[in-house]
Design an enzyme around this catalytic site. Structure first.
Site, short mmCIF file in Angstrom:
data_model
loop_
_atom_site.label_atom_id
_atom_site.label_comp_id
_atom_site.label_asym_id
_atom_site.label_seq_id
_atom_site.Cartn_x
_atom_site.Cartn_y
_atom_site.Cartn_z
N HIS A 142 0.00 12.66 7.29
CA HIS A 142 -0.48 11.72 6.27
C HIS A 142 0.60 10.75 5.81
O HIS A 142 0.30 9.73 5.20
CB HIS A 142 -1.04 12.50 5.06
CG HIS A 142 -2.33 13.19 5.37
ND1 HIS A 142 -3.55 12.66 5.03
CD2 HIS A 142 -2.60 14.33 6.05
CE1 HIS A 142 -4.51 13.46 5.47
NE2 HIS A 142 -3.96 14.49 6.08
N ASP B 9 4.74 4.14 2.41
CA ASP B 9 3.54 4.95 2.20
C ASP B 9 2.83 5.11 3.53
O ASP B 9 2.69 4.13 4.27
CB ASP B 9 2.61 4.24 1.19
CG ASP B 9 1.97 5.20 0.21
OD1 ASP B 9 1.68 6.33 0.62
OD2 ASP B 9 1.78 4.81 -0.96
C1 GDG Z 1 -0.77 10.97 0.91
C2 GDG Z 1 0.10 9.88 1.55
C3 GDG Z 1 -1.97 8.70 2.29
C4 GDG Z 1 -4.22 9.15 -8.26
N1 GDG Z 1 -4.15 9.31 -9.60
C5 GDG Z 1 -5.30 9.89 -9.97
C6 GDG Z 1 -6.09 10.10 -8.83
N2 GDG Z 1 -5.40 9.62 -7.80
C7 GDG Z 1 -5.92 9.59 -6.43
C8 GDG Z 1 -6.04 8.17 -5.90
C9 GDG Z 1 -6.03 8.41 -4.40
C10 GDG Z 1 -5.10 9.63 -4.29
O1 GDG Z 1 -5.03 10.25 -5.56
C11 GDG Z 1 -3.69 9.21 -3.92
O2 GDG Z 1 -3.68 8.85 -2.58
P1 GDG Z 1 -2.58 7.88 -1.96
O3 GDG Z 1 -3.01 7.57 -0.59
O4 GDG Z 1 -2.46 6.68 -2.81
O5 GDG Z 1 -1.18 8.65 -2.03
P2 GDG Z 1 -0.62 10.17 -1.79
O6 GDG Z 1 -1.05 11.09 -2.87
O7 GDG Z 1 0.86 10.00 -1.68
O8 GDG Z 1 -1.26 10.67 -0.40
C12 GDG Z 1 -0.63 8.55 1.55
C13 GDG Z 1 -2.76 9.89 1.75
O9 GDG Z 1 -1.97 11.08 1.76
C14 GDG Z 1 -4.02 10.15 2.58
O10 GDG Z 1 -3.74 10.28 3.94
O11 GDG Z 1 -2.73 7.52 2.09
O12 GDG Z 1 0.14 7.55 2.19
O13 GDG Z 1 1.35 9.76 0.84
O14 GDG Z 1 -7.29 8.78 -3.92
O15 GDG Z 1 -7.20 7.58 -6.40
N3 GDG Z 1 -7.32 10.64 -8.85
C15 GDG Z 1 -7.81 11.03 -10.06
N4 GDG Z 1 -7.08 10.86 -11.21
C16 GDG Z 1 -5.84 10.29 -11.23
O16 GDG Z 1 -5.22 10.11 -12.28
N5 GDG Z 1 -9.03 11.58 -10.13
#
Ligand code: GDG
Length: 478
Positions: A156, A368
Site C-alpha cells: 500500500h 504517499d
Molecule cells: C495507506 C497508504 C494508501 C482519515 N481521517 C479520518 C478518516 N480517514 C480516512 C480517509 C482515508 C483513509 O483514512 C486514509 O487513507 P490514505 O490513503 O489517505 O492514507 P494511509 O492511511 O496512509 O493509507 C496510502 C492507502 O494505504 C490505501 O492503499 O492510499 O498511500 O499510506 O480513507 O478518509 N476516516 C474517518 N475519520 C477520520 O477522521 N472515518
C-alpha cells in the site's frame, strides 16, 4: 471458485455500512462475501501476560480470525521494524530510519508465528492475498511450512528507489522474501520500476516486461509476477454520503462559522510523510503574499492521532501545534482564525460532507503510496460547482488525477501560488478538471482494483505449476 484468504496486519472493524469502514476495507470485504473466505490478522490487542489465542468468528460467508500480540512482539514487529524502520525508509525518510537487529529478528519471528497460526485454517485450493509492509516475510514463512497455495502481496505504501532501500540493512533478505509470493502488486508504475531496478541491479535477477501483462520477475531461484494496481474508491457512494451529510449539524455549524469565507481542507493521519508542516507554511505564504485573501479564507486540517508511542510522531505533533499557533497568532483577527487544526477523528459521512463544502482539497504528502483522501475529495464534489484539488506530485494519486493542480510539497511558494489559483479558478475550468478526474475514478474504482489483482493472482498459479511464461496473467491493471 477458490476461497479467498485476506491477511493484513489489522483486521478492519467491519460493521456493514458502518461509519468507520473505508474504501479498502469495504472493497476487500465485498470480495470475501462474493467468494466466501477469511480475513486473518492481529486483533489490535497487546497482552501483558499469557499466550495469545486465535479467535474465529463467522459472519455469513466470511470468517474473521484474529489474534493478539504479546508486548515484546508488538514492540519489535509493529512499533520497531515495521514502523520505525520500514515506514520511514519506504517513504524516503532515511533520516528518520532507526534500525535494531533484534527488532528485525522479532519482525521475522512474528511473521513466522502468524503464518503458523494460519496454516491449520487453510484448504488446498485457497487463494491467499497478503497486505502491506508488516507482512513481507509472510509467504516465505508459509512456504517453509509446506504451503503450496497461490499467494499474492499488495504494497500500500511506495516502493523506494534502490539507493534508499539499501539504507535498510536487511534489504536483500526483504526482497528475497518478496520473491516467495506469486504476484506482487504496487500502487503505481514508478513503484514497480523501483522494484524491478533493485531486482536487476542489486539482486542479479531478470525482469521481462510486456505491454498489458504483469512483468515476469526471475530472482532468488523463483519466477513470479509483478504489476501496478492503483487502488481506488467508490466515487458514487462517496458522493451520496457527501450529499446526505450536507444537511447534518456538523456541516451546518462549519458553514455558519465560515461566514461565506472560502474553505481549504485537508485530512490526514498525523504522520510525518503527509507534509503537514510544509502545507501550513504554504498557507501562511498565501496570506503573506496575497493580503486580499486575509479574512476571506479558512484552512481546516483534520489530523487524527496515529502511532503516538513513537518519537517521530510525538515530534511532528509538537511541530504542528507550534506552527498552527504561530501562524494564527500572526494573522488571526477578532472574527477570524485562519487555521482550524483538529487532532481528532470524525465520522466518514461528516468528512465526505465537509469535502463537498470545501473550495480546495489540499493534499500534499511528501510521499504517499496512493492517498485515498485525494480521491475521496474529488468524489464528494458537486459536479455543477466543484472545488479544486491541489495535489502533491509525490502522491500515487498524481499518476491518475491529471485534473488536479500538481505541486511539489517542498516548494512553499509554488504551493501558495497553487492555492491562490485554486481559490480564484473560474467555474468552467473547475468543472472541466472535475469531469476529467471523476471519469478516471469511476473507471478504476476499488472493485476494479481488487478484481484485476485477483484475476492475475488466479492466473499466476498456472505459471507456478510449470506451464511457463505463456500462461502468464493476461493483463495488468493501470
Ligand atoms: C495507506 C497508504 C494508501 C482519515 N481521517 C479520518 C478518516 N480517514 C480516512 C480517509 C482515508 C483513509 O483514512 C486514509 O487513507 P490514505 O490513503 O489517505 O492514507 P494511509 O492511511 O496512509 O493509507 C496510502 C492507502 O494505504 C490505501 O492503499 O492510499 O498511500 O499510506 O480513507 O478518509 N476516516 C474517518 N475519520 C477520520 O477522521 N472515518
Amino acid at each position: 471458485m477458490s476461497r479467498l484468504i485476506i491477511v493484513s496486519n489489522r483486521v478492519a472493524p467491519i460493521s456493514e455500512g458502518g461509519p468507520a469502514a473505508g474504501g479498502l476495507a469495504v472493497g476487500v470485504y465485498d470480495a470475501l462475501k462474493e467468494t466466501g473466505g477469511m480475513w486473518f490478522g492481529w486483533s489490535g490487542d497487546v497482552l501483558s501476560s499469557g499466550q495469545p489465542q486465535i479467535k474465529v468468528e463467522e459472519r455469513g460467508p466470511v470468517t474473521f480470525a484474529t489474534i493478539g500480540l504479546v508486548r515484546r512482539d508488538y514492540d519489535q514487529y509493529y512499533r520497531g521494524f515495521s514502523n520505525a524502520t520500514l515506514w520511514p525508509a519506504f517513504h524516503y525518510r532515511a533520516d528518520l530510519l532507526q534500525y535494531d537487529r533484534h527488532e528485525f529478528e522479532g519482525y521475522c519471528r512474528v511473521n513466522a508465528w502468524l503464518a503458523q497460526q494460519l496454516v491449520p485454517l487453510l484448504r488446498p485450493d485457497d487463494v491467499i492475498w497478503v497486505h502491506d509492509y508488516h507482512l513481507i516475510p509472510f509467504a516465505q514463512a508459509l512456504r517453509s511450512a509446506g504451503v503450496k497455495n497461490r499467494i499474492g502481496f499488495f504494497l500500500h505504501i511506495p516502493f523506494p528507489a534502490s539507493q534508499v532501500l539499501l539504507a535498510v540493512p536487511p534489504h536483500r533478505a526483504l526482497v528475497e522474501a518478496l520473491c516467495s509470493f506469486d504476484l506482487l502488486g504496487f500502487q503505481t508504475a514508478p513503484d514497480l520500476r523501483a522494484f524491478c531496478d533493485y531486482i536487476v541491479n542489486e539482486a542479479d535477477g531478470t525482469v521481462e516486461a510486456s505491454r498489458g501483462r504483469p512483468t515476469v520477475v526471475r530472482a532468488f531461484g523463483r519466477t513470479l509476477y509483478a504489476a501496478d494496481y492503483p487502488i481506488g474508491v467508490y466515487p458514487d457512494e462517496i458522493a451520496e454520503l457527501a450529499k446526505a451529510g450536507e444537511r447534518g449539524k456538523p456541516v451546518r455549524t462549519m458553514k455558519a462559522t465560515l461566514h461565506a469565507r472560502k474553505l481549504i481542507m485537508s485530512v490526514d493521519r498525523l504522520d510525518y510523510s503527509k507534509g503537514l508542516v510544509e502545507r501550513f507554511r504554504a498557507f501562511e505564504r498565501l496570506l503573506e503574499q496575497t493580503p486580499a485573501q486575509r479574512n476571506k479564507v479558512s484552512f481546516l486540517q483534520i489530523a487524527p492521532p496515529t502511532r503516538a508511542d513513537l518519537h517521530a510522531y510525538q515530534d511532528i505533533r509538537l511541530q504542528l501545534e507550534s506552527e498552527s499557533g504561530r501562524i494564527n497568532g500572526r494573522f488571526a483577527e477578532l472574527d477570524w482564525t485562519p487555521i482550524l487544526y483538529i487532532h481528532r477523528q470524525y465520522e466518514r459521512s461528516v468528512l465526505a460532507a465537509l469535502f463537498r463544502t470545501a473550495h480546495v482539497g489540499y493534499v500534499t504528502p511528501l510521499r504517499d503510496g496512493m492517498n485515498l483522501v485525494a480521491k475521496e475529495y474529488v468524489s464528494a464534489q458537486d459536479p455543477e460547482n466543484p472545488g479544486v484539488l491541489v495535489l502533491s506530485r509525490f502522491a500515487g494519486a498524481a499518476q491518475e488525477l491529471h485534473g488536479a493542480l500538481i505541486v511539489n510539497p517542498v516548494d512553499i511558494d509554488g504551493m501558495a501560488d497553487a492555492l491562490a489559483a485554486a481559490l480564484t479558478m473560474p467555474l468552467e475550468e473547475r468543472q472541466a478538471r472535475h469531469r476529467d478526474m471523476i471519469v478516471q475514478l469511476r473507471e478504476n474504482n476499488v472493485s476494479v482494483w481488487r478484481d484485476n489483482f485477483m484475476r492475475d493472482l488466479q492466473r499466476s498459479g498456472d505459471a507456478a505449476l510449470g506451464r511457463g511464461a505463456d500462461a502468464a496473467p493476461a493483463a495488468a491493471a493501470g
